[in-house]
Design an enzyme around this catalytic site. Structure first.
Site, PDB file in Angstrom:
ATOM      1  N   HIS A  42     -29.431  29.692  12.272  1.00  0.00           N
ATOM      2  CA  HIS A  42     -30.728  29.226  12.786  1.00  0.00           C
ATOM      3  C   HIS A  42     -31.439  28.510  11.649  1.00  0.00           C
ATOM      4  CE1 HIS A  42     -34.343  29.251  15.366  1.00  0.00           C
ATOM      5  NE2 HIS A  42     -34.979  29.282  14.199  1.00  0.00           N
ATOM      6  N   CYS A  43     -31.803  27.258  11.878  1.00  0.00           N
ATOM      7  CA  CYS A  43     -32.427  26.442  10.838  1.00  0.00           C
ATOM      8  C   CYS A  43     -33.912  26.270  11.137  1.00  0.00           C
ATOM      9  CB  CYS A  43     -31.745  25.078  10.746  1.00  0.00           C
ATOM     10  SG  CYS A  43     -32.478  24.005   9.482  1.00  0.00           S
ATOM     11  N   PRO A  44     -34.806  26.825  10.318  1.00  0.00           N
ATOM     12  CA  PRO A  44     -36.245  26.645  10.572  1.00  0.00           C
ATOM     13  C   PRO A  44     -36.709  25.211  10.369  1.00  0.00           C
ATOM     14  CG  PRO A  44     -35.889  27.724   8.455  1.00  0.00           C
ATOM     15  CD  PRO A  44     -34.552  27.644   9.117  1.00  0.00           C
ATOM     16  N   ASN A  86     -34.610  25.152  15.389  1.00  0.00           N
ATOM     17  CA  ASN A  86     -33.581  25.292  16.417  1.00  0.00           C
ATOM     18  C   ASN A  86     -32.351  25.946  15.801  1.00  0.00           C
ATOM     19  OD1 ASN A  86     -32.355  25.100  18.893  1.00  0.00           O
ATOM     20  ND2 ASN A  86     -32.172  22.869  18.893  1.00  0.00           N
TER      21      ASN A  86
END
Length: 265
Positions: free
Chosen positions: A119-121, A125
């Site tokens: 999960h990439c802030p 997403n």
């Protein structure tokens, strides 16, 4: 071409993606206004450099938009499981739904994602099966734009001829701090960070291991056959046409098992 939009409600993610958008905005409007366009107007640089800069900027923001709004591979509540593939599915112990092996439950988004990488802030997403190729594009074009900006900053002070229509003393007083220091600092940080991330992602793709699988010492029992680099990237991008690997405005379709690349070129 049907593009589905997917939004994650996360204030921290909104803040992170706003920072990324702000850096892109700075590089797209501030640098051309002070360096690129003035030197082009005086004939110091060709028009092709200006066009390439704006193309890189446009592809970067398109990749950011698509990576942050594309469905990463969210599993439906009641998935259709082919009888021949049931042995490759398992029960998620967090949401109590069936999912394919190599899927992962994202606690940030609250659902399972097929072949989730992380999960990439910064894009607010998950990076999963259906948007991994877009995240890879974002890393690549962010490198290109950052390097372009660093080169322009360097040329402004060490290569380009002085601008005849500009008050050099006023320019130095008002813009040197912002242009040379802030822009160069952002360029170094972005280029270094994106290069490291791009390398990590490429090694994971070529070794057929996601970031989560690396962290959990996962051994690939399902897809143990070694793949060529062309087939590995084609699977992620959803097409065998290499030119399409660089285009964010398209939809991804899973490759058929019958298509393959030769392992020796």
């Amino acid at each position: 071409m049907k593009l589905r939009l997917h939004f994650v409600v996360d204030p921290m993610g909104w803040l992170c993606i706003s920072v990324v958008f702000g850096i892109w905005l700075y590089n797209t409007f501030f640098i051309p206004k002070l360096v690129l366009l003035p030197h082009y107007n005086e004939g110091h640089i060709p028009w092709a450099i200006v066009v390439c800069y704006y193309i890189a900027s446009a592809l970067c923001i398109l990749a950011l938009f698509r990576a942050s709004t594309a469905d990463p591979g969210r599993l439906p509540v009641d998935p259709h499981i082919p009888h021949s593939e049931r042995e490759h599915w398992e029960l998620c112990n967090k949401c109590n739904l069936m999912r394919p092996k190599r899927s992962h439950h994202c606690s940030r988004c609250g659902h399972c994602v097929r072949r989730m990488d992380h999960h990439c802030p910064w894009i607010n997403n998950c990076v999963g099966e259906d948007n991994h190729w877009l995240f890879l594009q974002l890393c690549f074009y962010a490198q290109v734009l950052s390097l372009f900006t660093l080169v322009l900053d360097f040329c402004q002070y060490y290569y380009f001829q002085p601008l005849t229509e500009l008050d050099q003393e006023r320019f130095t007083t008002r813009h040197e701090l912002a242009l040379l220091r802030v822009s160069a600092l952002m360029g170094v940080v972005m280029f270094g960070g994106m290069s490291s991330l791009f390398y990590t992602q490429m090694t994971g793709i070529l070794s057929d291991m996601t970031t989560i699988e690396k962290m959990t010492q996962f051994t690939n029992e399902i897809y143990g056959m070694k793949k060529s680099w062309q087939w590995a990237l084609a699977e992620v991008c959803g097409t065998r046409w290499k030119l399409l690997w660089f285009l964010p405005l398209r939809s991804r379709q899973p490759l058929q098992a019958g298509y393959h690349f030769r392992t020796h070129v």
